[in-house]
Design an enzyme around this catalytic site. Structure first.
Site, PDB file in Angstrom:
ATOM      1  N   ASP A 108      -3.262  -1.063  10.600  1.00 27.13           N
ATOM      2  CA  ASP A 108      -3.368  -1.101   9.141  1.00 27.13           C
ATOM      3  C   ASP A 108      -3.998  -2.390   8.617  1.00 27.13           C
ATOM      4  O   ASP A 108      -4.335  -2.466   7.429  1.00 27.13           O
ATOM      5  CB  ASP A 108      -1.986  -0.952   8.494  1.00 27.13           C
ATOM      6  CG  ASP A 108      -1.440   0.461   8.587  1.00 27.13           C
ATOM      7  OD1 ASP A 108      -2.166   1.353   9.059  1.00 27.13           O
ATOM      8  OD2 ASP A 108      -0.282   0.675   8.184  1.00 27.13           O
ATOM      9  N   LYS A 131       0.851  -1.194   0.000  1.00 30.92           N
ATOM     10  CA  LYS A 131       0.000   0.000   0.000  1.00 30.92           C
ATOM     11  C   LYS A 131       0.884   1.241   0.000  1.00 30.92           C
ATOM     12  O   LYS A 131       2.073   1.206   0.329  1.00 30.92           O
ATOM     13  CB  LYS A 131      -0.938   0.015   1.210  1.00 30.92           C
ATOM     14  CG  LYS A 131      -0.260   0.006   2.589  1.00 30.92           C
ATOM     15  CD  LYS A 131       0.225   1.344   3.106  1.00 30.92           C
ATOM     16  CE  LYS A 131       0.784   1.251   4.515  1.00 30.92           C
ATOM     17  NZ  LYS A 131       1.490   2.492   4.953  1.00 30.92           N
TER      18      LYS A 131
END
Length: 291
Positions: free
Chosen positions: A142, A10
């Site tokens: 996350d 990401k």
């Protein structure tokens, strides 16, 4: 039966720290996007309840590895029997690493999310994404965004997610041999922690920044030098707490032209963004085959 699953990287397009909670966790506003790039995780179900990581990470004990912790966390859940009934709850897990450790690309969180989703399927559990995200949050802030697998605006500690449409772009990601501890950056006394909260529309219309970048540049000269070097070709920012930096381009060729110029000792890759993560695509394929 051996199965291979994606574990994508990401980027944090922007990252603002808007406060700190009494428990020490930081309040954030950030935009997560996924790349068509990441690790590969191979899982072989076992007929017993052993969780074996076949590719250990140096200086990380087996029991403390996020992948092992994710598997054991799911293993401890009562589960929801599928039509196939109760299946063995053991696994051999191997990771082919492409995402640099300590780079701010979410490698560990992504690995944990992949294991939760894959074992939920392989063990015959039937937990929803929402239920898996609650488990994932116990492993790291996350992890939920990797469970859901969509580009998202995140608030809170990174756990309040709002899906966001993001255009197809190409990204050049660069890094050196520096590895950065998220805990160290978030505990730094010079870290800015009072950026005013803004609406998503306001944030998208403003220039993008990362509140961790000034501290990282000061503490890690190699990151500072890399950001200065790439600035002669394109704007760049830190992702997460680093140590990776990235630049955005409209075409793959623009990004690769700069990748060919990087100094000795600098590594990198070029990848496109994707609205749905490669991991989510894997599971959409699995569901279509089942149905």
């Amino acid at each position: 039966m051996k199965q291979v699953w994606a574990s994508p990287a990401k980027l944090n397009v922007f990252l603002y720290i808007t406060g700190q909670q009494p428990d020490g966790y930081h309040q954030l506003q950030t935009l997560f996007i996924f790349l068509n790039y990441g690790d590969e995780i191979t899982i072989v179900p076992r007929q017993d309840e052993q969780i074996l990581l076949m590719t250990p990470i140096p200086n990380v004990s087996h029991d403390q590895n996020l992948v092992v912790r994710a598997a054991r966390l799911l293993q401890q859940q009562p589960g929801k029997k599928s039509q196939t009934g109760s299946l063995p709850r053991g696994a051999e897990i191997s990771i082919k690493k492409y995402v640099p450790i300590g780079g701010g690309l979410g490698g560990g969180s992504s690995n944990a999310a992949t294991v939760l989703l894959a074992l939920n399927h392989l063990w015959g559990f039937n937990f929803s994404e929402d239920e898996l995200a609650v488990l994932g949050l116990k492993l790291g802030a996350d992890v939920p965004v990797f469970i859901y697998g969509n580009s998202a605006f995140a608030e809170g500690v990174g756990d309040r997610l709002q899906p966001v449409e993001w255009p197809l772009k190409w990204y050049l990601v660069l890094y050196s041999d520096v590895k950065i501890s998220t805990k160290m950056i978030f505990s730094d006394p010079e870290l800015k922690r009072n950026t005013p909260r803004r609406s998503l529309s306001t944030l998208l219309a403003a220039p993008y920044h990362n509140d961790c970048e000034p501290v990282v540049r000061k503490r890690f000269p190699k990151v500072d030098e890399l950001l200065s070097w790439i600035s002669q070709y394109a704007p760049a920012r830190l992702t997460g707490t680093g140590a990776c930096i990235f630049s955005e381009f409209n075409t793959e060729s623009e990004a690769r032209d700069i990748l060919e110029k990087v100094p000795k000792g600098i590594y990198g890759f070029v990848a496109s963004s994707t609205q749905i993560s490669p991991l989510k695509k894997d599971f959409l394929d699995v569901r279509s085959q089942i149905s």
